[in-house]
Design a protein around this motif. Structure first.
Motif, PDB file in Angstrom:
ATOM      1  N   PRO A   2       7.992 -50.982  -5.104  1.00 36.65           N
ATOM      2  CA  PRO A   2       6.869 -50.098  -4.799  1.00 36.65           C
ATOM      3  C   PRO A   2       5.647 -50.353  -5.686  1.00 36.65           C
ATOM      4  O   PRO A   2       5.760 -50.782  -6.838  1.00 36.65           O
ATOM      5  CB  PRO A   2       7.432 -48.699  -5.062  1.00 36.65           C
ATOM      6  CG  PRO A   2       8.906 -48.847  -5.003  1.00 36.65           C
ATOM      7  CD  PRO A   2       9.197 -50.237  -5.462  1.00 36.65           C
ATOM      8  N   LYS A   3       4.504 -50.049  -5.122  1.00 35.82           N
ATOM      9  CA  LYS A   3       3.231 -50.148  -5.832  1.00 35.82           C
ATOM     10  C   LYS A   3       2.706 -48.725  -6.014  1.00 35.82           C
ATOM     11  O   LYS A   3       2.860 -47.884  -5.135  1.00 35.82           O
ATOM     12  CB  LYS A   3       2.242 -50.983  -5.012  1.00 35.82           C
ATOM     13  CG  LYS A   3       0.969 -51.336  -5.746  1.00 35.82           C
ATOM     14  CD  LYS A   3       0.080 -52.227  -4.890  1.00 35.82           C
ATOM     15  CE  LYS A   3       0.620 -53.644  -4.898  1.00 35.82           C
ATOM     16  NZ  LYS A   3      -0.267 -54.604  -4.228  1.00 35.82           N
ATOM     17  N   TYR A   4       2.069 -48.466  -7.165  1.00 40.93           N
ATOM     18  CA  TYR A   4       1.568 -47.135  -7.492  1.00 40.93           C
ATOM     19  C   TYR A   4       0.108 -47.190  -7.915  1.00 40.93           C
ATOM     20  O   TYR A   4      -0.335 -48.161  -8.527  1.00 40.93           O
ATOM     21  CB  TYR A   4       2.382 -46.521  -8.637  1.00 40.93           C
ATOM     22  CG  TYR A   4       3.803 -46.226  -8.243  1.00 40.93           C
ATOM     23  CD1 TYR A   4       4.147 -44.996  -7.698  1.00 40.93           C
ATOM     24  CD2 TYR A   4       4.793 -47.186  -8.385  1.00 40.93           C
ATOM     25  CE1 TYR A   4       5.460 -44.729  -7.311  1.00 40.93           C
ATOM     26  CE2 TYR A   4       6.103 -46.928  -8.004  1.00 40.93           C
ATOM     27  CZ  TYR A   4       6.423 -45.703  -7.461  1.00 40.93           C
ATOM     28  OH  TYR A   4       7.715 -45.442  -7.072  1.00 40.93           O
ATOM     29  N   VAL A   5      -0.607 -46.102  -7.603  1.00 45.20           N
ATOM     30  CA  VAL A   5      -1.963 -45.889  -8.096  1.00 45.20           C
ATOM     31  C   VAL A   5      -1.868 -44.758  -9.109  1.00 45.20           C
ATOM     32  O   VAL A   5      -1.371 -43.674  -8.790  1.00 45.20           O
ATOM     33  CB  VAL A   5      -2.943 -45.500  -6.967  1.00 45.20           C
ATOM     34  CG1 VAL A   5      -4.319 -45.212  -7.537  1.00 45.20           C
ATOM     35  CG2 VAL A   5      -3.011 -46.583  -5.916  1.00 45.20           C
ATOM     36  N   ILE A   6      -2.327 -45.024 -10.331  1.00 45.66           N
ATOM     37  CA  ILE A   6      -2.292 -44.021 -11.397  1.00 45.66           C
ATOM     38  C   ILE A   6      -3.730 -43.621 -11.710  1.00 45.66           C
ATOM     39  O   ILE A   6      -4.580 -44.477 -11.937  1.00 45.66           O
ATOM     40  CB  ILE A   6      -1.616 -44.564 -12.679  1.00 45.66           C
ATOM     41  CG1 ILE A   6      -0.182 -45.013 -12.381  1.00 45.66           C
ATOM     42  CG2 ILE A   6      -1.608 -43.518 -13.779  1.00 45.66           C
ATOM     43  CD1 ILE A   6      -0.042 -46.465 -12.144  1.00 45.66           C
ATOM     44  N   GLU A   7      -3.968 -42.315 -11.700  1.00 40.12           N
ATOM     45  CA  GLU A   7      -5.278 -41.787 -12.061  1.00 40.12           C
ATOM     46  C   GLU A   7      -5.192 -41.263 -13.486  1.00 40.12           C
ATOM     47  O   GLU A   7      -4.358 -40.409 -13.783  1.00 40.12           O
ATOM     48  CB  GLU A   7      -5.664 -40.660 -11.100  1.00 40.12           C
ATOM     49  CG  GLU A   7      -7.021 -40.061 -11.405  1.00 40.12           C
ATOM     50  CD  GLU A   7      -7.344 -38.913 -10.470  1.00 40.12           C
ATOM     51  OE1 GLU A   7      -8.352 -38.989  -9.776  1.00 40.12           O
ATOM     52  OE2 GLU A   7      -6.547 -37.938 -10.437  1.00 40.12           O
ATOM     53  N   ARG A   8      -6.037 -41.811 -14.340  1.00 39.67           N
ATOM     54  CA  ARG A   8      -6.047 -41.405 -15.742  1.00 39.67           C
ATOM     55  C   ARG A   8      -7.409 -40.778 -16.049  1.00 39.67           C
ATOM     56  O   ARG A   8      -8.428 -41.458 -15.990  1.00 39.67           O
ATOM     57  CB  ARG A   8      -5.830 -42.605 -16.653  1.00 39.67           C
ATOM     58  CG  ARG A   8      -4.561 -43.397 -16.351  1.00 39.67           C
ATOM     59  CD  ARG A   8      -4.379 -44.530 -17.348  1.00 39.67           C
ATOM     60  NE  ARG A   8      -3.372 -45.480 -16.960  1.00 39.67           N
ATOM     61  CZ  ARG A   8      -2.057 -45.311 -17.070  1.00 39.67           C
ATOM     62  NH1 ARG A   8      -1.591 -44.171 -17.531  1.00 39.67           N
ATOM     63  NH2 ARG A   8      -1.212 -46.257 -16.717  1.00 39.67           N
ATOM     64  N   GLU A   9      -7.412 -39.488 -16.365  1.00 37.96           N
ATOM     65  CA  GLU A   9      -8.655 -38.809 -16.717  1.00 37.96           C
ATOM     66  C   GLU A   9      -8.973 -39.097 -18.176  1.00 37.96           C
ATOM     67  O   GLU A   9      -8.259 -38.661 -19.076  1.00 37.96           O
ATOM     68  CB  GLU A   9      -8.524 -37.315 -16.466  1.00 37.96           C
ATOM     69  CG  GLU A   9      -8.411 -36.982 -14.993  1.00 37.96           C
ATOM     70  CD  GLU A   9      -8.333 -35.493 -14.722  1.00 37.96           C
ATOM     71  OE1 GLU A   9      -8.723 -34.681 -15.591  1.00 37.96           O
ATOM     72  OE2 GLU A   9      -7.870 -35.138 -13.624  1.00 37.96           O
ATOM     73  N   ILE A  10     -10.047 -39.856 -18.386  1.00 39.98           N
ATOM     74  CA  ILE A  10     -10.478 -40.232 -19.734  1.00 39.98           C
ATOM     75  C   ILE A  10     -11.991 -40.013 -19.789  1.00 39.98           C
ATOM     76  O   ILE A  10     -12.766 -40.869 -19.336  1.00 39.98           O
ATOM     77  CB  ILE A  10     -10.123 -41.705 -20.046  1.00 39.98           C
ATOM     78  CG1 ILE A  10      -8.609 -41.915 -19.909  1.00 39.98           C
ATOM     79  CG2 ILE A  10     -10.625 -42.090 -21.432  1.00 39.98           C
ATOM     80  CD1 ILE A  10      -8.153 -43.357 -20.052  1.00 39.98           C
ATOM     81  N   PRO A  11     -12.422 -38.850 -20.300  1.00 38.09           N
ATOM     82  CA  PRO A  11     -13.858 -38.583 -20.363  1.00 38.09           C
ATOM     83  C   PRO A  11     -14.602 -39.713 -21.079  1.00 38.09           C
ATOM     84  O   PRO A  11     -14.180 -40.181 -22.136  1.00 38.09           O
ATOM     85  CB  PRO A  11     -13.941 -37.269 -21.157  1.00 38.09           C
ATOM     86  CG  PRO A  11     -12.617 -36.604 -20.892  1.00 38.09           C
ATOM     87  CD  PRO A  11     -11.628 -37.746 -20.822  1.00 38.09           C
ATOM     88  N   GLY A  12     -15.676 -40.172 -20.457  1.00 35.51           N
ATOM     89  CA  GLY A  12     -16.467 -41.248 -21.048  1.00 35.51           C
ATOM     90  C   GLY A  12     -15.866 -42.628 -20.878  1.00 35.51           C
ATOM     91  O   GLY A  12     -16.312 -43.579 -21.529  1.00 35.51           O
ATOM     92  N   ALA A  13     -14.895 -42.781 -20.003  1.00 39.22           N
ATOM     93  CA  ALA A  13     -14.234 -44.084 -19.821  1.00 39.22           C
ATOM     94  C   ALA A  13     -15.240 -45.192 -19.521  1.00 39.22           C
ATOM     95  O   ALA A  13     -15.103 -46.310 -20.007  1.00 39.22           O
ATOM     96  CB  ALA A  13     -13.195 -44.005 -18.706  1.00 39.22           C
TER      97      ALA A  13
END
Length: 90
Positions: A2-13
């Protein structure tokens, strides 16, 4: 696998320096080596306040384990069910 999309909240990324992005990438790769070949980082997209990562892994638990060991947020993990592109319309 399987393939996954990960959302990472990083202010100012989007303002992270190339050096900081390199450090983050190196940390990720070290954790991937620890976890073994069953998890692979494909690529990531950096936006203003988030980083979206594409991973290949046996399950969501492995993806979340990588995030935990690396100290990265994994605000959302979604399995890719299919991929479409402009040729899908043909």
């Amino acid at each position: 696998m399987p393939k996954y999309v990960i959302e990472r909240e990083i202010p100012g990324a989007g303002d992270l320096t190339p050096e900081t992005l390199q450090e983050i990438s190196q940390k990720s790769c070290c954790v991937l080596q620890e976890l073994g070949p069953q998890i692979q980082w494909v690529q990531s997209y950096v936006t203003d306040n988030k980083i979206y990562c594409i991973y290949i892994a046996p399950d969501e638990e492995t993806v979340r384990k990588h995030a935990e060991k690396g100290g990265f947020p994994a605000n959302s993990v979604a399995q890719v069910r299919t991929v479409i592109d402009p040729t899908t319309s043909e």
